[in-house]
Structures are given as C-alpha cells and as structure tokens.
Design an enzyme around this catalytic site. Structure first.
Site, PDB file in Angstrom:
ATOM      1  CB  ILE A 183       0.888   3.732 -22.046  1.00  0.00           C
ATOM      2  CG1 ILE A 183       1.500   5.085 -21.681  1.00  0.00           C
ATOM      3  CG2 ILE A 183       0.743   3.595 -23.551  1.00  0.00           C
ATOM      4  CD1 ILE A 183       2.922   5.261 -22.158  1.00  0.00           C
ATOM      5  CE  LYS A 217       9.106  -0.191 -16.648  1.00  0.00           C
ATOM      6  NZ  LYS A 217       9.184   1.290 -16.520  1.00  0.00           N
ATOM      7  CD  GLU A 242      -1.751  -2.701 -20.428  1.00  0.00           C
ATOM      8  OE1 GLU A 242      -0.753  -2.096 -20.868  1.00  0.00           O
ATOM      9  OE2 GLU A 242      -2.364  -3.564 -21.087  1.00  0.00           O
ATOM     10  CB  CYS A 279      -0.945  -0.003   1.204  1.00  0.00           C
ATOM     11  SG  CYS A 279      -2.419   1.007   0.930  1.00  0.00           S
ATOM     12  CG  ASP A 295      12.277   0.355 -14.817  1.00  0.00           C
ATOM     13  OD1 ASP A 295      11.473  -0.076 -13.973  1.00  0.00           O
ATOM     14  OD2 ASP A 295      11.925   1.027 -15.809  1.00  0.00           O
ATOM     15  N   GLY A 309       3.115   2.191 -17.266  1.00  0.00           N
ATOM     16  CA  GLY A 309       2.103   2.801 -16.417  1.00  0.00           C
ATOM     17  C   GLY A 309       0.709   2.786 -16.999  1.00  0.00           C
ATOM     18  CD  GLU A 338      12.230   5.705  -6.655  1.00  0.00           C
ATOM     19  OE1 GLU A 338      12.348   5.940  -5.429  1.00  0.00           O
ATOM     20  OE2 GLU A 338      11.131   5.594  -7.228  1.00  0.00           O
ATOM     21  N   GLY A 359      -0.320   1.370  -4.478  1.00  0.00           N
ATOM     22  CA  GLY A 359      -1.308   0.637  -3.694  1.00  0.00           C
ATOM     23  C   GLY A 359      -2.287   1.545  -2.984  1.00  0.00           C
ATOM     24  CB  THR A 417       3.381   5.689  -4.665  1.00  0.00           C
ATOM     25  OG1 THR A 417       4.405   6.218  -3.816  1.00  0.00           O
ATOM     26  CG2 THR A 417       2.863   6.794  -5.571  1.00  0.00           C
TER      27      THR A 417
END
Length: 439
Positions: free
Chosen positions: A142, A211, A135, A19, A207, A140, A196, A23, A21
């Site tokens: 998109i 993807k 998805e 829970c 990252d 994000g 970050e 969540g 950002t």
C-alpha cells in the site's frame, strides 16, 4: 567465494541483505524486470551481492552473488544501494549504519529497527548525503508512507487510524463471521499460513506498535518510538465481545491510532496507541476483512483519505521495496536526494492515561432496583459521562452495557475498577474502547 559480482558499466549496484520470502521476490524481479527497471530508473539496476546466513542453502541463486559476510558487502566500493530484508535490530543496525556512513543509500522494510532507531539512521544518512527509504515497513504494497512524507507534507494531519496487521485482522474477521473463539481461530489461522509459528509479535500488538510509531513520526513531524506507543493485543477478545458488538451494529478491530491532541490550554501533543476497538459497521475500516490492511487519514485541507490493499506477503512487499529502489536510483542518477527526516514539531507524547477515549463496558449485575443508579454514580464520581445504557435480564441476574462519552483513559479505567468492587456487580464481563462514532 566472491563478495561482489562484476559490475555492468553505469549501473546502480545493489547489495541485498536477506533472501527469504520478500528478498527472494526482490531478487527475482530485479532479474526478470531488469529492462523495465532500467527504463524507469534511467540506468540499469542490478544485484552486486546477496548476504545470507548460509549460502549453501540457496541453490536457486547464482553462487557468485552469495556471501555470508554482510558487513563486507555493504561497505564494498562496488555497492551503491543496500536493500535490507533481514529484520530485527542487531546486527542489522550496525550494517545499515556502516552502509550509510560509507555513502550507500538504504532501502529497508525493517519496522522494528525504524521504530527504535530511525533517528540514528537518519542522522547517518544526512551526514553522508545518502537516502533512507522504507515504504515497505508499513502496510506492504500500500502506498502509504510516501504520501505522508511527501504528498501531504503541505497539510496538517490530525489523525491516522488503521488496520496494519493482517494476522490479527484475519483472526478478528473470522471470529466475527463464524462466532468461534480466539484460540480455535488462531489455530485455524496458523494452519492456513496467516499466522506465524510464534504469533506473539502479531497477536500481542508488537508489530502494529512499531508501525504506529513510524506513522506517528511521519504524520506529526515528531520522533515517536515503539516504547511511546500504548500496546494491547487481541488474546483477551472473546466471541462474546464480537456478539455484543454485533448487537450494537459494530465489529471489533485491532487498530493503530495516532492523533494530534490539543488540551484545554491549547497545548498540542501526540497520542499513539494500539488496541482492540469496537467500531460501527458503517465505518470504512469495518469492512476490511481477511488479511488485508487499511489506513484512514484525516488532514485539515485534504480531508479524509483511505489507503487499502495487501499489507504483507512476498510479492506485495517486494513491490514497495522496488518502488523505493527505483526512487533511490533516480536520485543517484541526477545527483538529488529524497526526503529527509522531519521532526521539527517535536511534540510531546501524551501518556495513555491522559488520552481521551470511549469505553464499552459489559457488566453482570444483580437484578434489582437501584443497581443502575449505583453504577451511574460511579461514572459520575470520576467525571465520565454516559452516552448509552442497555439492560437485559439473564436468569436471576441482569446484563448491563454502558457506553461512555469521551474522557481521559485513566478516568475510565478508575471507573471500571470502582464498579468492579460494587456489591451489586457480579462481574465486569468485558471492557473495550469505542472508535469511529460521534463523541
């Protein structure tokens, strides 16, 4: 402390793992948009429980929903769907496998887990007749993965190329517009919240590589893992690189590039790579600035498609999660199932050295006759054709820029290595791949 809240009759019951950002946004939207979500799904969709590491640190949430026992929550008989927003590999992999084996459908945004263990997750989902949706794992808000899985399922995709990391795109865009260097731009990105505290996963390309593995797997019906993806970050990109690109009408982007490649014998393979490239400013991806994402897809029948939007953030990512959740709920209501894994092509993954690419090579060389001939001979010796050469004087030296035609990456790398040892070459200033132009 209750692990599962009392159910509403007929509802699809959701266990939320994490829970933070994203969540927090999912929990909020499930509550605030309950009526609309119920209308879209066909039944109420409600939270059964929320697993967090320290329940006492979430006073904003109903205490009866909170638990620290994620494993007990995901296997509860009162849970229908598990939404995972924790991230990382373990213990999340174990939780999701347990949930799937118990017949729960799973919605996840966990790109790292999917890039390494999607086969295990899909096999568990198939065995239990459950859904696996993800998805939000790439780009994000998109809508990208669903078109690849469903809308383009009848087409033959040949290439997927895009900006899939907002942090690196913000940094490179800022370097391009300001002329600043990498280190100071990264500091600014951190101050503004675009990077970050530990930006390694972003700036070193991890990252984007995860993807790329997901995109290649879906586009080419082949299992591709993050370890199959060639990865380079942006730490070595300099203000001089951006300046050189600008002179040639180009800019620099960190791209994930996934291609279906056919060799001279007609044998197909998959290439998946992440690295900085120079692209023409006229290319659709060149104008994507700031922290936005964009992905360019080429298919035989559909032609060229472009997907653009916010690739990260709490609300945008939550939008994609809720879209998956509604789809899963609808499937459970009608007794259907979503798309399964499609890995029937099982194409081999081509090593980076065999992948055809183009280079932009900037050299500092002696300013005397015959230098260009020696450099050109080194390219010829490795079977690399030169597309363009630009030379300018810099004091008692000369600046030489060579742009190649397409050749195997290993041949280009060997060429640069040989050139660096020539007596007439003072320095290989920079080497960058080129995309988005005629080969």
């Amino acid at each position: 402390m209750n692990t599962v809240a009392a159910p509403q009759e007929g509802a699809i019951r959701v266990a939320l793992l994490g829970c933070g950002t994203v969540g927090g946004e999912v929990a909020r939207l499930l509550t605030e948009q309950a009526g609309e979500l119920a209308a879209r799904a066909g039944v109420p969709v409600e939270l059964a429980g929320i697993a967090v590491r320290r329940p006492d640190k979430h006073p904003e949430l109903p205490p009866e929903l909170l638990t620290a026992d994620a494993e007990k929550l995901v296997t509860s008989d009162e849970v229908d769907v598990v939404v995972e927003l924790v991230g990382g590999i373990e213990p999340v992999r174990g939780w999701l496998l347990a949930a799937l084996k118990a017949g729960k459908s799973v919605v996840t945004a966990n790109k790292a887990l999917l890039a390494e263990h999607s086969a295990d997750l899909f096999e568990a989902a198939d065995a239990a007749g459950a859904d696996l949706y993800f998805e939000a794992a790439v780009a994000g808000a998109i809508p990208l993965l669903r078109p690849l899985r469903e809308s383009l399922a009848g087409d033959r995709i040949t290439r997927v190329m895009g900006i899939v990391n907002g942090t690196t795109n913000y940094i490179l865009s800022a370097m391009d517009s300001s002329g600043a260097g990498y280190a100071e731009t990264l500091d600014e990105a951190s101050r503004l919240g675009y990077a970050e505290a530990d930006p390694t996963a972003d700036v070193d390309g991890y990252d984007a590589a995860s993807k790329a593995a997901i995109l290649a797997s879906l586009a080419f019906h082949t299992r591709v893992t993050a370890s199959d993806v060639h990865r380079e970050g942006i730490a070595d990109v300099t203000a001089a690189d951006l300046g050189a690109a600008r002179i040639l009408g180009r800019t620099v982007k960190l791209l994930a590039i996934c291609e279906r490649v056919t060799d001279d014998d007609g044998v197909e393979s998959v290439s998946a790579r992440v690295h900085p490239v120079m692209i023409p400013r006229s290319h659709q991806l060149a104008g994507v600035g700031g922290a936005f994402n964009a992905v360019y897809v080429e298919a035989d029948a559909a032609g060229e498609l472009m997907f653009y939007g916010q690739g990260a953030g709490g609300a945008p990512t939550a939008s994609a999660v809720l879209g998956d959740l509604v789809a899963v709920a609808r499937n459970r209501v009608v007794g259907g199932r979503g798309p399964r894994e499609s890995a029937h092509a099982a194409l081999p993954v081509r090593p980076m050295g065999q992948t055809p690419t183009r280079y932009h090579v900037s050299l500092s060389v002696a300013d005397r006759a015959g230098v260009l001939a020696q450099v050109a001979q080194a390219f010829a010796d490795h079977g690399v054709s030169i597309a363009a050469v630009r030379q300018s004087d810099v004091g008692d030296r000369a600046s030489l820029v060579v742009v190649t035609h397409q050749a195997p990456d290993a041949a280009l790398e060997s060429t640069v290595d040989e050139i660096s040892r020539l007596d007439v070459v003072h320095e290989v200033v920079s080497v960058m791949r080129v995309e988005g132009e005629d080969q």
